[in-house]
Design an enzyme around this catalytic site. Sequence first.
Site, short mmCIF file in Angstrom:
data_model
loop_
_atom_site.label_atom_id
_atom_site.label_comp_id
_atom_site.label_asym_id
_atom_site.label_seq_id
_atom_site.Cartn_x
_atom_site.Cartn_y
_atom_site.Cartn_z
N HIS A 10 0.88 -1.18 0.10
CA HIS A 10 0.17 -0.02 -0.12
C HIS A 10 1.02 1.36 -0.13
CE1 HIS A 10 -3.18 -2.76 0.60
NE2 HIS A 10 -2.48 -3.40 1.69
N GLU A 142 1.21 -11.53 6.31
CA GLU A 142 0.04 -10.76 7.15
C GLU A 142 0.47 -10.68 8.45
OE1 GLU A 142 -1.84 -8.97 5.33
OE2 GLU A 142 -2.51 -10.02 3.29
#
Length: 240
Positions: A10, A142
């Site tokens: 991101h 993650e």
Amino acid sequence: MFKVWIDAGHGGKDPGAVANGIQEKDIVLKVSLGIKNRLEEDYENVQVLLSRSTDVFLELKERTTKANAAGADILVSIHCNAGGGKGGFESFRYKSASENSIKLQDILHKAIMGKLGGIDRGKKAQNLHMVRESQMPAVLTENLFVDVVADADRLKQVSVIDVIIAGHVQGIAAYLGLVQKTKEDKPVLLRDINVLSKWAEVTWKEVTEKGYFDGSRPGSTVTREELGAVVSRLLKKIES
């Protein structure tokens, strides 16, 4: 010289997962910068390249194109999770991953879970761009869930970010067979106390805006007198 590509997910206009006062893009940038600093400082013959070192937006294709062009030996894409119920840690490789990608995932997942603890959501395979389009062994991690309160509380702790960094560093070093530098090999770096480290930007802004620090000399050590002043300001905030 081994080349390690670290991809902070991101960035810029894309905050990633957002919840409980956390933006994924900020957490993963801190982790990525920490991995680079620690690998290059502590191990011989390794260069860490970053998709981004600041809060900028990059398309997925830009990230893998740069990594492939650089001839990186491995790629690790750093993320936080959301929408997972009880939270925890998990890792991903491509569905048709190479043996080396599977090996990297095995070693990295074990190293991170060994440091981080908590819920192990397992090693998974999925058709994700970062692990599909990378021409080198690639894994996506993650690291806890921003929308699970217990995980979010952990992600707000500097010690937990440090643990996540340490787990990645240990796993990468083990997979590549990196040799640790001796104390004599490590350069003595004298930092400018007036320059703020990238990983501390968000926290430093918060504590200065709240009046706990005056904003000067972010890189200096704290004396007992200065610590006393900070505690006094904190107590005044609590009492008011």
